[in-house]
Design a protein around this motif. Structure first.
Motif, PDB file in Angstrom:
ATOM      1  N   ARG A 297       0.822  -0.744   0.022  1.00 28.01           N
ATOM      2  CA  ARG A 297       0.033   0.200  -0.082  1.00 28.01           C
ATOM      3  C   ARG A 297       1.033   1.250  -0.198  1.00 28.01           C
ATOM      4  N   GLY A 298       1.880   0.849   0.157  1.00 32.30           N
ATOM      5  CA  GLY A 298       2.860   2.402   0.150  1.00 32.30           C
ATOM      6  C   GLY A 298       3.746   2.581   1.332  1.00 32.30           C
ATOM      7  N   ALA A 299       2.571   2.362   1.949  1.00 26.21           N
ATOM      8  CA  ALA A 299       3.586   2.952   3.286  1.00 26.21           C
ATOM      9  C   ALA A 299       5.723   3.153   3.520  1.00 26.21           C
ATOM     10  N   LEU A 300       5.483   1.374   3.140  1.00 26.72           N
ATOM     11  CA  LEU A 300       7.279   1.364   3.192  1.00 26.72           C
ATOM     12  C   LEU A 300       8.057   1.150   1.595  1.00 26.72           C
ATOM     13  N   LYS A 301       8.394   2.398   1.309  1.00 31.47           N
ATOM     14  CA  LYS A 301       9.023   1.834  -0.087  1.00 31.47           C
ATOM     15  C   LYS A 301      10.721   1.399  -0.291  1.00 31.47           C
ATOM     16  N   ILE A 302      10.705   0.359  -0.620  1.00 35.36           N
ATOM     17  CA  ILE A 302      12.088  -1.238  -1.274  1.00 35.36           C
ATOM     18  C   ILE A 302      13.234  -0.131  -1.784  1.00 35.36           C
ATOM     19  N   GLU A 303      14.334   0.300  -1.430  1.00 36.22           N
ATOM     20  CA  GLU A 303      15.175   0.853  -2.019  1.00 36.22           C
ATOM     21  C   GLU A 303      16.067  -0.031  -2.667  1.00 36.22           C
ATOM     22  N   ILE A 304      16.083  -0.076  -3.936  1.00 43.00           N
ATOM     23  CA  ILE A 304      17.768  -1.264  -4.275  1.00 43.00           C
ATOM     24  C   ILE A 304      18.685  -0.660  -4.846  1.00 43.00           C
ATOM     25  N   SER A 305      19.056  -0.536  -4.350  1.00 41.69           N
ATOM     26  CA  SER A 305      20.065   0.657  -5.150  1.00 41.69           C
ATOM     27  C   SER A 305      21.068   0.079  -5.761  1.00 41.69           C
ATOM     28  N   ARG A 306      20.876  -1.160  -6.086  1.00 46.04           N
ATOM     29  CA  ARG A 306      22.382  -1.683  -7.220  1.00 46.04           C
ATOM     30  C   ARG A 306      22.369  -3.236  -7.189  1.00 46.04           C
ATOM     31  N   THR A 307      22.017  -3.728  -7.928  1.00 52.30           N
ATOM     32  CA  THR A 307      22.585  -5.748  -8.100  1.00 52.30           C
ATOM     33  C   THR A 307      23.920  -5.161  -9.469  1.00 52.30           C
ATOM     34  N   TYR A 308      24.275  -6.838  -8.224  1.00 51.81           N
ATOM     35  CA  TYR A 308      25.775  -6.880  -8.777  1.00 51.81           C
ATOM     36  C   TYR A 308      24.918  -8.897  -9.190  1.00 51.81           C
ATOM     37  N   SER A 309      25.783  -9.200 -10.094  1.00 46.03           N
ATOM     38  CA  SER A 309      26.077 -10.836 -10.600  1.00 46.03           C
ATOM     39  C   SER A 309      26.425 -11.372  -9.323  1.00 46.03           C
ATOM     40  N   LEU A 310      25.669 -12.856  -9.113  1.00 44.02           N
ATOM     41  CA  LEU A 310      26.116 -13.807  -8.420  1.00 44.02           C
ATOM     42  C   LEU A 310      27.313 -13.725  -8.374  1.00 44.02           C
ATOM     43  N   ARG A 311      28.592 -14.128  -8.985  1.00 42.30           N
ATOM     44  CA  ARG A 311      30.151 -14.097  -9.591  1.00 42.30           C
ATOM     45  C   ARG A 311      30.960 -12.987  -9.149  1.00 42.30           C
ATOM     46  N   ASP A 312      29.752 -11.558  -8.971  1.00 41.01           N
ATOM     47  CA  ASP A 312      30.801 -10.384  -8.615  1.00 41.01           C
ATOM     48  C   ASP A 312      30.336 -10.268  -7.077  1.00 41.01           C
ATOM     49  N   ALA A 313      30.207 -10.958  -5.619  1.00 35.41           N
ATOM     50  CA  ALA A 313      29.931 -11.147  -5.098  1.00 35.41           C
ATOM     51  C   ALA A 313      31.426 -10.109  -3.668  1.00 35.41           C
ATOM     52  N   ALA A 314      32.619 -10.308  -4.193  1.00 33.54           N
ATOM     53  CA  ALA A 314      33.634  -9.779  -4.110  1.00 33.54           C
ATOM     54  C   ALA A 314      33.467  -7.974  -3.793  1.00 33.54           C
ATOM     55  N   HIS A 315      32.668  -7.643  -5.419  1.00 35.07           N
ATOM     56  CA  HIS A 315      32.827  -6.485  -6.578  1.00 35.07           C
ATOM     57  C   HIS A 315      31.653  -5.476  -5.084  1.00 35.07           C
ATOM     58  N   ALA A 316      30.815  -6.589  -4.693  1.00 35.95           N
ATOM     59  CA  ALA A 316      29.695  -6.055  -3.643  1.00 35.95           C
ATOM     60  C   ALA A 316      30.265  -5.860  -2.485  1.00 35.95           C
ATOM     61  N   HIS A 317      30.764  -6.601  -1.684  1.00 33.02           N
ATOM     62  CA  HIS A 317      31.478  -6.432  -0.532  1.00 33.02           C
ATOM     63  C   HIS A 317      32.556  -5.166  -0.103  1.00 33.02           C
ATOM     64  N   ARG A 318      32.999  -5.586  -1.286  1.00 27.65           N
ATOM     65  CA  ARG A 318      34.309  -3.817  -1.094  1.00 27.65           C
ATOM     66  C   ARG A 318      33.634  -2.649  -1.266  1.00 27.65           C
ATOM     67  N   ASP A 319      32.280  -2.545  -2.212  1.00 24.65           N
ATOM     68  CA  ASP A 319      31.425  -1.773  -1.757  1.00 24.65           C
ATOM     69  C   ASP A 319      30.428  -0.818  -0.831  1.00 24.65           C
ATOM     70  N   ILE A 320      30.481  -2.152   0.183  1.00 29.70           N
ATOM     71  CA  ILE A 320      30.091  -1.668   1.260  1.00 29.70           C
ATOM     72  C   ILE A 320      30.546  -1.696   1.907  1.00 29.70           C
ATOM     73  N   GLU A 321      31.907  -2.679   1.974  1.00 32.77           N
ATOM     74  CA  GLU A 321      32.755  -1.408   3.291  1.00 32.77           C
ATOM     75  C   GLU A 321      33.640  -0.468   3.480  1.00 32.77           C
ATOM     76  N   ASN A 322      33.651   0.184   1.736  1.00 33.28           N
ATOM     77  CA  ASN A 322      33.929   1.546   1.018  1.00 33.28           C
ATOM     78  C   ASN A 322      33.017   2.030   1.350  1.00 33.28           C
ATOM     79  N   ARG A 323      31.398   2.087   1.636  1.00 34.89           N
ATOM     80  CA  ARG A 323      30.271   3.483   1.961  1.00 34.89           C
ATOM     81  C   ARG A 323      30.163   3.687   1.071  1.00 34.89           C
ATOM     82  N   LYS A 324      30.331   2.584   0.235  1.00 32.53           N
ATOM     83  CA  LYS A 324      29.069   2.810  -1.178  1.00 32.53           C
ATOM     84  C   LYS A 324      27.462   2.569  -1.740  1.00 32.53           C
ATOM     85  N   SER A 325      26.894   1.754  -0.366  1.00 30.91           N
ATOM     86  CA  SER A 325      26.153   1.112  -0.004  1.00 30.91           C
ATOM     87  C   SER A 325      25.150   2.422   0.073  1.00 30.91           C
TER      88      SER A 325
END
Length: 333
Positions: A297-325
Protein backbone atom coordinates in the motif's frame (compact mmCIF):
# COMPACT_ATOMS: atom_id res chain seq x y z
CA UNK A 1 25.98 -29.43 -9.92
CA UNK A 2 25.19 -25.79 -9.29
CA UNK A 3 27.17 -22.61 -8.62
CA UNK A 4 27.70 -20.88 -5.27
CA UNK A 5 29.98 -18.32 -3.65
CA UNK A 6 32.05 -19.96 -0.90
CA UNK A 7 34.89 -19.06 1.42
CA UNK A 8 37.62 -21.50 2.45
CA UNK A 9 39.06 -19.20 5.12
CA UNK A 10 38.25 -15.87 6.72
CA UNK A 11 39.60 -12.71 5.16
CA UNK A 12 38.85 -9.84 2.82
CA UNK A 13 36.57 -9.87 -0.23
CA UNK A 14 39.27 -11.75 -2.16
CA UNK A 15 38.42 -14.98 -0.26
CA UNK A 16 35.02 -15.18 -1.99
CA UNK A 17 35.12 -17.89 -4.66
CA UNK A 18 32.48 -18.63 -7.32
CA UNK A 19 32.55 -22.43 -7.49
CA UNK A 20 30.71 -25.55 -8.56
CA UNK A 21 29.02 -27.40 -5.70
CA UNK A 22 26.97 -30.57 -5.43
CA UNK A 23 23.41 -29.95 -4.22
CA UNK A 24 21.69 -33.11 -3.01
CA UNK A 25 17.94 -33.64 -3.48
CA UNK A 26 15.82 -31.99 -0.76
CA UNK A 27 15.47 -34.16 2.34
CA UNK A 28 12.22 -34.75 4.20
CA UNK A 29 10.72 -31.41 5.19
CA UNK A 30 12.99 -29.49 2.80
CA UNK A 31 12.33 -27.54 -0.39
CA UNK A 32 14.68 -26.89 -3.32
CA UNK A 33 14.55 -23.16 -4.13
CA UNK A 34 16.03 -21.77 -7.35
CA UNK A 35 17.18 -18.31 -6.35
CA UNK A 36 16.21 -15.31 -8.45
CA UNK A 37 17.49 -12.59 -6.07
CA UNK A 38 19.80 -12.77 -3.04
CA UNK A 39 19.97 -10.17 -0.28
CA UNK A 40 23.31 -8.82 0.91
CA UNK A 41 23.58 -7.94 4.60
CA UNK A 42 26.37 -6.67 6.81
CA UNK A 43 26.23 -9.95 8.71
CA UNK A 44 27.60 -11.60 5.53
CA UNK A 45 30.69 -9.42 5.77
CA UNK A 46 31.03 -10.20 9.46
CA UNK A 47 30.93 -13.95 8.75
CA UNK A 48 33.43 -13.56 5.91
CA UNK A 49 35.82 -11.72 8.22
CA UNK A 50 35.27 -14.14 11.12
CA UNK A 51 34.06 -11.18 13.12
CA UNK A 52 32.82 -10.48 16.59
CA UNK A 53 29.44 -12.21 16.25
CA UNK A 54 30.95 -15.64 15.72
CA UNK A 55 30.57 -17.76 18.86
CA UNK A 56 31.90 -21.07 17.50
CA UNK A 57 34.56 -21.91 14.91
CA UNK A 58 33.25 -21.92 11.35
CA UNK A 59 33.39 -25.05 9.21
CA UNK A 60 34.92 -24.47 5.78
CA UNK A 61 34.17 -24.32 2.92
CA UNK A 62 31.22 -22.12 3.78
CA UNK A 63 28.52 -20.53 1.60
CA UNK A 64 27.65 -17.04 2.83
CA UNK A 65 24.24 -15.37 2.98
CA UNK A 66 20.96 -15.84 4.81
CA UNK A 67 18.31 -14.13 2.66
CA UNK A 68 16.92 -14.82 -0.81
CA UNK A 69 13.84 -15.09 -2.98
CA UNK A 70 13.11 -17.55 -5.74
CA UNK A 71 10.96 -20.29 -7.15
CA UNK A 72 10.30 -23.74 -5.70
CA UNK A 73 11.83 -26.41 -7.95
CA UNK A 74 11.05 -29.55 -5.92
CA UNK A 75 9.96 -30.61 -2.44
CA UNK A 76 11.05 -33.35 -0.07
CA UNK A 77 8.88 -35.91 1.64
CA UNK A 78 6.16 -34.55 3.89
CA UNK A 79 6.08 -31.03 2.45
CA UNK A 80 2.52 -29.91 1.73
CA UNK A 81 2.49 -26.12 2.24
CA UNK A 82 4.41 -25.25 -0.93
CA UNK A 83 4.70 -26.82 -4.37
CA UNK A 84 6.86 -26.55 -7.47
CA UNK A 85 6.39 -23.18 -9.14
CA UNK A 86 5.53 -21.23 -5.99
CA UNK A 87 7.30 -17.91 -5.49
CA UNK A 88 8.92 -17.84 -2.04
CA UNK A 89 11.47 -16.02 0.08
CA UNK A 90 13.30 -16.63 3.34
CA UNK A 91 15.46 -14.81 5.86
CA UNK A 92 17.52 -16.94 8.20
CA UNK A 93 17.12 -20.45 9.44
CA UNK A 94 16.41 -21.46 13.04
CA UNK A 95 19.34 -19.92 14.86
CA UNK A 96 21.64 -16.93 14.78
CA UNK A 97 22.16 -15.12 11.49
CA UNK A 98 25.81 -16.16 11.32
CA UNK A 99 24.78 -19.83 11.50
CA UNK A 100 23.28 -22.05 8.76
CA UNK A 101 24.14 -19.56 6.05
CA UNK A 102 23.94 -20.56 2.39
CA UNK A 103 21.97 -18.15 0.20
CA UNK A 104 24.91 -17.09 -2.03
CA UNK A 105 24.10 -19.82 -4.54
CA UNK A 106 22.04 -20.46 -7.62
CA UNK A 107 19.87 -22.87 -5.61
CA UNK A 108 19.52 -24.15 -2.06
CA UNK A 109 17.57 -26.64 0.02
CA UNK A 110 15.60 -24.83 2.72
CA UNK A 111 13.40 -26.14 5.55
CA UNK A 112 9.82 -25.66 4.37
CA UNK A 113 8.83 -23.96 7.63
CA UNK A 114 11.26 -21.09 6.93
CA UNK A 115 9.70 -20.20 3.57
CA UNK A 116 7.32 -17.31 3.02
CA UNK A 117 4.98 -17.34 0.03
CA UNK A 118 5.14 -14.08 -1.87
CA UNK A 119 1.97 -12.14 -2.68
CA UNK A 120 1.49 -10.96 -6.26
CA UNK A 121 2.22 -7.36 -5.26
CA UNK A 122 5.74 -8.14 -4.01
CA UNK A 123 8.48 -8.80 -6.58
CA UNK A 124 11.30 -11.28 -6.03
CA UNK A 125 13.83 -8.46 -5.82
CA UNK A 126 11.73 -6.53 -3.30
CA UNK A 127 11.41 -9.63 -1.13
CA UNK A 128 15.14 -10.41 -1.20
CA UNK A 129 15.91 -6.78 -0.34
CA UNK A 130 13.41 -6.33 2.47
CA UNK A 131 13.15 -9.30 4.80
CA UNK A 132 16.24 -9.15 7.02
CA UNK A 133 16.16 -5.36 7.06
CA UNK A 134 12.38 -5.25 7.40
CA UNK A 135 12.38 -7.80 10.21
CA UNK A 136 15.01 -5.69 11.99
CA UNK A 137 12.85 -2.59 11.67
CA UNK A 138 9.77 -4.53 12.76
CA UNK A 139 11.59 -5.90 15.81
CA UNK A 140 12.58 -2.38 16.87
CA UNK A 141 9.23 -0.72 16.21
CA UNK A 142 6.88 -3.48 17.33
CA UNK A 143 8.84 -4.90 20.27
CA UNK A 144 11.28 -2.25 21.54
CA UNK A 145 10.18 1.34 20.87
CA UNK A 146 7.12 2.35 18.85
CA UNK A 147 7.32 5.97 17.69
CA UNK A 148 4.18 8.06 18.00
CA UNK A 149 2.94 11.46 16.94
CA UNK A 150 4.95 14.17 18.68
CA UNK A 151 8.10 12.03 19.09
CA UNK A 152 11.39 13.05 17.53
CA UNK A 153 13.45 10.03 16.49
CA UNK A 154 17.16 9.94 15.52
CA UNK A 155 18.11 7.31 12.95
CA UNK A 156 21.80 6.71 12.26
CA UNK A 157 22.77 5.72 8.70
CA UNK A 158 19.37 6.94 7.56
CA UNK A 159 20.10 6.09 3.91
CA UNK A 160 21.00 2.47 4.64
CA UNK A 161 18.78 -0.56 4.16
CA UNK A 162 17.41 -0.66 7.71
CA UNK A 163 17.70 3.11 8.09
CA UNK A 164 15.39 3.92 5.17
CA UNK A 165 12.77 1.54 6.57
CA UNK A 166 13.03 2.96 10.09
CA UNK A 167 12.68 6.50 8.72
CA UNK A 168 9.60 5.63 6.68
CA UNK A 169 7.95 3.57 9.40
CA UNK A 170 8.57 6.20 12.09
CA UNK A 171 7.21 8.90 9.79
CA UNK A 172 4.19 6.71 8.97
CA UNK A 173 3.45 6.51 12.71
CA UNK A 174 3.55 10.30 13.05
CA UNK A 175 7.05 10.95 14.40
CA UNK A 176 9.50 13.64 13.27
CA UNK A 177 12.61 11.90 11.93
CA UNK A 178 16.20 13.13 12.16
CA UNK A 179 18.81 11.09 10.27
CA UNK A 180 22.58 11.03 10.06
CA UNK A 181 24.10 10.42 6.62
CA UNK A 182 27.57 10.43 5.11
CA UNK A 183 27.02 12.48 1.94
CA UNK A 184 24.65 14.90 0.25
CA UNK A 185 23.48 12.15 -2.09
CA UNK A 186 22.64 9.97 0.91
CA UNK A 187 20.84 12.95 2.45
CA UNK A 188 18.67 13.08 -0.66
CA UNK A 189 17.88 9.36 -0.34
CA UNK A 190 17.02 9.71 3.36
CA UNK A 191 14.75 12.69 2.68
CA UNK A 192 12.92 10.73 0.00
CA UNK A 193 12.28 8.02 2.57
CA UNK A 194 10.68 10.04 5.34
CA UNK A 195 13.59 11.84 6.98
CA UNK A 196 12.58 15.37 8.01
CA UNK A 197 16.08 16.57 8.95
CA UNK A 198 19.38 15.17 7.67
CA UNK A 199 22.74 15.66 9.37
CA UNK A 200 26.01 15.21 7.46
CA UNK A 201 27.90 13.61 10.33
CA UNK A 202 31.29 13.91 8.59
CA UNK A 203 30.93 17.70 8.36
CA UNK A 204 29.30 18.61 11.69
CA UNK A 205 29.02 17.37 15.27
CA UNK A 206 25.86 15.30 15.10
CA UNK A 207 25.09 15.78 18.81
CA UNK A 208 25.08 19.58 18.48
CA UNK A 209 23.03 19.32 15.29
CA UNK A 210 20.44 17.12 16.97
CA UNK A 211 20.22 19.48 19.94
CA UNK A 212 19.58 22.38 17.55
CA UNK A 213 16.62 20.47 16.09
CA UNK A 214 15.33 18.95 19.34
CA UNK A 215 16.62 21.00 22.29
CA UNK A 216 15.02 18.65 24.85
CA UNK A 217 16.48 15.61 23.12
CA UNK A 218 14.96 12.86 21.00
CA UNK A 219 12.56 10.20 22.24
CA UNK A 220 14.72 7.42 20.83
CA UNK A 221 17.89 6.77 18.88
CA UNK A 222 17.97 3.86 16.43
CA UNK A 223 21.66 3.02 16.02
CA UNK A 224 23.04 0.41 13.64
CA UNK A 225 26.59 1.79 13.74
CA UNK A 226 27.78 0.85 17.24
CA UNK A 227 31.18 1.90 18.55
CA UNK A 228 31.48 5.21 16.67
CA UNK A 229 28.05 6.57 17.64
CA UNK A 230 26.82 4.76 20.74
CA UNK A 231 28.20 6.84 23.62
CA UNK A 232 27.73 10.19 21.87
CA UNK A 233 24.12 9.25 21.09
CA UNK A 234 23.31 9.17 24.81
CA UNK A 235 23.71 12.96 24.79
CA UNK A 236 20.95 13.19 22.17
CA UNK A 237 18.26 11.38 24.21
CA UNK A 238 15.65 13.22 26.25
CA UNK A 239 14.94 12.19 29.87
CA UNK A 240 13.27 8.78 30.01
CA UNK A 241 14.15 8.20 26.35
CA UNK A 242 15.74 5.13 24.79
CA UNK A 243 18.82 4.21 22.79
CA UNK A 244 18.37 1.10 20.64
CA UNK A 245 21.58 -0.37 19.25
CA UNK A 246 20.71 -2.96 16.59
CA UNK A 247 24.00 -3.24 14.70
CA UNK A 248 27.75 -2.87 15.02
CA UNK A 249 29.04 -1.74 11.63
CA UNK A 250 31.88 0.18 13.31
CA UNK A 251 32.48 -2.39 16.06
CA UNK A 252 30.98 -3.25 19.43
CA UNK A 253 29.84 -0.33 21.59
CA UNK A 254 32.05 0.07 24.65
CA UNK A 255 30.83 -0.99 28.10
CA UNK A 256 28.79 1.59 29.98
CA UNK A 257 28.33 2.24 33.69
CA UNK A 258 24.60 1.85 34.40
CA UNK A 259 24.73 4.85 36.73
CA UNK A 260 25.39 6.97 33.64
CA UNK A 261 21.86 6.19 32.49
CA UNK A 262 20.47 7.66 35.69
CA UNK A 263 22.70 10.73 35.53
CA UNK A 264 21.74 11.44 31.92
CA UNK A 265 18.00 11.45 32.65
CA UNK A 266 16.84 7.92 33.52
CA UNK A 267 17.57 6.59 30.06
CA UNK A 268 17.00 3.08 28.74
CA UNK A 269 19.21 1.01 26.47
CA UNK A 270 18.25 -2.05 24.45
CA UNK A 271 20.32 -4.31 22.23
CA UNK A 272 17.81 -6.63 20.47
CA UNK A 273 18.82 -9.78 18.57
CA UNK A 274 16.98 -10.47 15.34
CA UNK A 275 17.17 -14.24 15.85
CA UNK A 276 15.03 -13.95 18.98
CA UNK A 277 12.33 -12.39 16.81
CA UNK A 278 12.43 -14.61 13.74
CA UNK A 279 13.20 -18.02 15.27
CA UNK A 280 9.51 -18.51 16.05
CA UNK A 281 7.76 -19.30 12.76
CA UNK A 282 4.42 -17.77 13.78
CA UNK A 283 6.08 -14.50 14.81
CA UNK A 284 8.18 -14.43 11.64
CA UNK A 285 5.18 -14.98 9.35
CA UNK A 286 3.11 -12.33 11.12
CA UNK A 287 5.94 -9.83 10.76
CA UNK A 288 6.34 -10.71 7.08
CA UNK A 289 2.61 -10.29 6.44
CA UNK A 290 2.72 -6.81 7.98
CA UNK A 291 5.78 -5.86 5.92
CA UNK A 292 4.21 -7.10 2.70
CA UNK A 293 1.03 -5.15 3.45
CA UNK A 294 2.92 -1.92 4.21
CA UNK A 295 4.92 -2.22 0.99
CA UNK A 296 1.89 -3.10 -1.13
CA UNK A 297 0.00 0.00 0.00
CA UNK A 298 3.00 2.27 -0.36
CA UNK A 299 3.72 3.06 3.28
CA UNK A 300 7.18 1.54 2.88
CA UNK A 301 9.29 1.82 -0.26
CA UNK A 302 12.10 -0.69 -0.78
CA UNK A 303 15.22 1.10 -2.01
CA UNK A 304 17.38 -1.20 -4.16
CA UNK A 305 20.43 0.85 -5.01
CA UNK A 306 22.40 -1.68 -7.02
CA UNK A 307 22.42 -5.27 -8.24
CA UNK A 308 25.44 -7.46 -8.94
CA UNK A 309 25.93 -10.79 -10.64
CA UNK A 310 26.35 -13.59 -8.11
CA UNK A 311 29.90 -14.16 -9.36
CA UNK A 312 30.68 -10.51 -8.46
CA UNK A 313 29.89 -10.89 -4.75
CA UNK A 314 33.40 -9.70 -3.86
CA UNK A 315 32.74 -6.43 -5.71
CA UNK A 316 29.54 -5.95 -3.71
CA UNK A 317 31.36 -6.56 -0.43
CA UNK A 318 34.04 -4.02 -1.34
CA UNK A 319 31.42 -1.41 -2.14
CA UNK A 320 29.72 -1.93 1.22
CA UNK A 321 33.02 -1.76 3.12
CA UNK A 322 33.90 1.43 1.22
CA UNK A 323 30.55 2.93 2.28
CA UNK A 324 29.19 3.06 -1.26
CA UNK A 325 25.98 1.28 -0.31
CA UNK A 326 22.59 3.01 -0.21
CA UNK A 327 19.42 1.15 0.69
CA UNK A 328 19.59 -2.54 -0.22
CA UNK A 329 21.95 -4.31 -2.60
CA UNK A 330 21.28 -7.63 -4.33
CA UNK A 331 23.10 -10.50 -5.98
CA UNK A 332 21.42 -11.93 -9.07
CA UNK A 333 22.21 -15.55 -10.06
Amino acid sequence: MTKAVRIHANGGPEVLRFEDIVLLPPAAGEVRVRHTAIGINYSDINVRRGGFYIARPLTFPLILGNEAAGVVESVGAGVVDVKAGDRVAYAGMRGEFFEETGSYGEARNVPAERLLKLPDGISDQQAAAMLVKGFTASLIINKIFRPKRGDVILVHTAAGGVGTLLCQWSKHLGATVVGTVGSREKARIATAHGCDHTILYREVDFVAAVKAIAPQGVAAVFDGVGKDTFIASLDCVRPFGMLVNYGNASGHPPPIDLLQLAKRGSLSICRPALSSFTADVTTMRAAAAELFELVERGALKIEISRTYSLRDAAHAHRDIENRKSVGSMLLLP
